[in-house]
Design an enzyme around this catalytic site. Structure first.
Site, PDB file in Angstrom:
ATOM      1  N   GLY A  63       0.763  -1.233   0.000  1.00 18.14           N
ATOM      2  CA  GLY A  63       0.000   0.000   0.000  1.00 18.14           C
ATOM      3  C   GLY A  63       0.789   1.275   0.000  1.00 18.14           C
ATOM      4  O   GLY A  63       1.805   1.402  -0.651  1.00 18.14           O
ATOM      5  N   SER A  64       0.346   2.163   0.794  1.00 14.17           N
ATOM      6  CA  SER A  64       0.594   3.587   0.719  1.00 14.17           C
ATOM      7  C   SER A  64       2.010   4.029   1.083  1.00 14.17           C
ATOM      8  O   SER A  64       2.665   3.451   1.943  1.00 14.17           O
ATOM      9  CB  SER A  64      -0.398   4.272   1.647  1.00 14.17           C
ATOM     10  OG  SER A  64      -0.157   5.635   1.721  1.00 14.17           O
TER      11      SER A  64
END
Length: 134
Positions: A63-64
């Protein structure tokens, strides 16, 4: 129960002790609520589970790019894991752990991750990469 020692690569200095929170799926630290330390990701095995005070053990991140920022904020709020053990570390997670002063050990094989009983007491040395089950 006898002690068991596993060896990884120390990536973020520090010594910590806590109960293992084991997940055999990738974890996005950006999904952890900074105020509560609870991971919120519908369908994920750790959805709704607090990471505060645990040794978070998982195969890889996902993810991020905000993961470093989240780890720093978790530490500032007192809701962070005590330590992190990860199979395949990424630079975002490593940078965040270093800045947040959360001991981090990487390069742990999946079979070693799965050999750690969930909830077992672990002693982590982020400098030497030693994981000891107490």
């Amino acid at each position: 129960m006898s002690r068991t020692t596993l060896q990884g690569v120390g990536l973020a200095d520090g010594v910590a002790q806590g109960k293992a929170l084991i997940c055999n799926e990738a974890v996005s630290v950006a999904r952890i609520d900074v105020l509560t330390g609870i991971l919120h990701e519908p369908g994920h095995p750790l959805d709704g589970v607090p990471v505060k005070g645990k040794v978070l053990v998982f195969p890889q991140g996902k993810g991020s790019s905000s993961g470093s920022y989240i780890l720093m904020n978790l530490a500032e709020q007192g809701t962070s894991p005590e330590a992190i053990v990860i199979g395949k570390p990424d630079t975002i997670l490593v940078a965040g752990a270093i800045l947040a002063k959360i001991p981090l050990i990487g390069e742990i094989r999946q079979e070693d991750i799965l050999s750690i009983p969930d909830g077992s007491l672990l002693h982590i040395n982020g400098a030497t990469g030693v994981i000891m089950r107490l």
